[in-house]
Design an enzyme around this catalytic site. Structure first.
Site, PDB file in Angstrom:
ATOM      1  N   ASP A 105      47.250 -30.076  -8.969  1.00 48.26           N
ATOM      2  CA  ASP A 105      48.271 -30.533  -8.156  1.00 48.26           C
ATOM      3  C   ASP A 105      48.861 -29.817  -6.697  1.00 48.26           C
ATOM      4  O   ASP A 105      48.899 -28.526  -6.828  1.00 48.26           O
ATOM      5  CB  ASP A 105      49.654 -30.657  -9.034  1.00 48.26           C
ATOM      6  CG  ASP A 105      50.235 -31.737  -7.380  1.00 48.26           C
ATOM      7  OD1 ASP A 105      49.859 -32.608  -7.050  1.00 48.26           O
ATOM      8  OD2 ASP A 105      51.496 -32.187  -7.653  1.00 48.26           O
ATOM      9  N   ASP A 108      45.305 -36.096  -4.604  1.00 47.33           N
ATOM     10  CA  ASP A 108      45.267 -34.726  -4.819  1.00 47.33           C
ATOM     11  C   ASP A 108      45.393 -34.168  -5.972  1.00 47.33           C
ATOM     12  O   ASP A 108      46.117 -33.130  -5.829  1.00 47.33           O
ATOM     13  CB  ASP A 108      46.642 -33.946  -3.379  1.00 47.33           C
ATOM     14  CG  ASP A 108      47.761 -35.476  -4.359  1.00 47.33           C
ATOM     15  OD1 ASP A 108      47.860 -35.751  -4.891  1.00 47.33           O
ATOM     16  OD2 ASP A 108      48.320 -34.654  -3.377  1.00 47.33           O
ATOM     17  N   GLU A 109      45.601 -34.473  -7.051  1.00 41.46           N
ATOM     18  CA  GLU A 109      45.977 -34.434  -8.573  1.00 41.46           C
ATOM     19  C   GLU A 109      44.775 -34.963  -9.422  1.00 41.46           C
ATOM     20  O   GLU A 109      44.301 -35.798  -9.482  1.00 41.46           O
ATOM     21  CB  GLU A 109      47.231 -34.593  -8.967  1.00 41.46           C
ATOM     22  CG  GLU A 109      48.022 -36.043  -8.656  1.00 41.46           C
ATOM     23  CD  GLU A 109      48.716 -36.433  -9.126  1.00 41.46           C
ATOM     24  OE1 GLU A 109      49.483 -35.336 -10.390  1.00 41.46           O
ATOM     25  OE2 GLU A 109      49.662 -36.968  -8.981  1.00 41.46           O
TER      26      GLU A 109
END
Length: 395
Positions: free
Chosen positions: A50, A144-145
């Site tokens: 993350d 973003d993860e």
């Protein structure tokens, strides 16, 4: 004397031998004190990465003068909302989805930056390429993860999954100049939970021996799938902690909560059979708009809905998908969020999506002032697997 548990250096990705002599607080390779230890460290293979305050971190990377300053990414007027904020801003109480007005009240010296989605996507694509250099089993959850299944990395690269995760994040920092936190476990549920335990630039792991005990005192909202509605229902039944779920019989949970009851029974015990799926299809496609002023009338709201339906239809076309449910989203002047849905024949037609949206909208327009409208499609399918309407008609 008991040997310390296995470790990995979070600065160089070395895995010092726990049987070695000397200073067990430093990495023998690089001298770093950032050693992470866990009894099951090298037997866990499911990771969750993350990125830390992704949008804000990218902006600070490109504007070094803002490195130590509070940064908020979002709308630049007081009606806008916070899309992301750095950890400096969070220390003042700023959070995602907060209005810019409230964020500036809490952190008046913050720098507001309009989102640059194209730039963030480019960084996200590069991050995914780094992850895929270590394993093809990468399942992005958002820009973003992502989840990673690192089973077999030992045979391919002669490193453990824990070392691979550290090396991936090291490359993020060296090549992309962004940071990320790592969660490591034996399934997706616990890997995701672990990545939230130590931020930013964190590394946490949850093993089989500790999972049930770790989860027991936590609020039920820590479990995937427990949103506000289910939380209220659980609370009404006296279930507030995961330990309360652990005390319940599976049959009772299924009878009370349907299929979700069985999921809750398993999750409460740290069990999750979901696999990391690198080509997981989109679950929904939507578009929304926040107004510059409050809107109350049906014609004005319907006019705002048309370009949004067009955007959804174009994306369905690009991804080769059809939607079987149309969802309308509204947010009132006082930030109450409403969602309404309607089943449709599998479609990617903007006109069909718009018509369903207007039909839903007609039921909600009653003089209230709305500040946001959105529309989307869920229950997505591919054309070749969509049922033929004529076959349905004749049974």
């Amino acid at each position: 004397m008991t040997a310390p548990p296995p470790s990995v250096c979070r600065d160089c990705a070395a895995a010092p031998s726990s049987a070695g002599s000397g200073d067990v607080t430093r990495c023998p390779k690089c001298g770093s004190r950032r050693l992470f230890r866990h009894a099951e460290l090298h037997s866990l293979s499911i990771g969750h990465i993350d990125c830390d305050s992704f949008y804000a971190t990218v902006e600070k990377r490109d504007r070094p003068e803002l490195a130590s300053r509070p940064v908020i990414v979002g709308g630049d007027d007081h009606r806008g909302v916070v899309a992301a904020c750095c950890y400096v801003a969070r220390m003042s109480g700023v959070r995602s989805a907060m209005t810019i007005r409230e964020a500036l009240d809490r952190c008046p010296d913050a720098t507001i930056i309009r989102p640059d989605i194209a730039k963030y996507k480019e960084v996200g694509h590069r991050a995914r390429a780094i992850m895929e250099a270590f394993t093809p089993l990468v399942e992005p959850i958002s820009i973003d993860e992502a989840y990673l299944d690192l089973t077999g990395v030992e045979e391919r690269l002669s490193i453990s999954p824990a070392q691979a995760l550290v090396e991936i994040v090291r490359r993020f920092e060296q090549e992309l100049r962004i940071t990320a936190s790592i969660g490591l476990s034996y399934n997706k549920l616990l890997a995701k939970i672990a990545s939230d335990l130590d931020k930013p630039r964190g590394f946490s792991a949850l093993g089989r021996a500790e999972a049930a005990g770790f989860l027991a005192p936590k609020r039920v909202t820590i479990l995937w799938g427990v949103g506000p509605a289910l939380e209220r229902k659980l609370f009404a039944d006296g279930i507030t902690r995961v330990g309360d779920l652990q005390d319940k019989d599976e049959h009772w949970l299924v009878k009370r909560y349907g299929a979700m009851g069985r999921v809750l029974f398993n999750y409460a015990r740290g069990e999750d059979s979901r696999r990391v799926q690198p080509d997981s299809p989109s679950k929904s496609i939507s578009s929304e708009e926040t107004f510059d002023w409050d809107v109350t009338t049906l014609p004005a709201l319907a006019q705002e809905l048309r370009p949004l339906a067009d955007k959804v239809a174009r994306r369905l076309e690009r991804e080769g998908l059809l939607g079987r449910s149309v969802v309308l989203k509204l947010k009132t002047k006082d930030f109450q969020q409403l969602t309404r849905s309607r089943r449709v024949e599998p479609t990617r037609s903007a006109e069909t999506i718009l018509a369903a949206g207007i039909a839903l909208l007609e039921r909600e327009v009653d003089g209230r002032a709305f500040r946001l409208i959105g529309i989307g499609c869920t229950d997505l399918t591919h054309p070749e697997t969509a049922p033929d309407p004529e076959l349905d008609l004749f049974g």
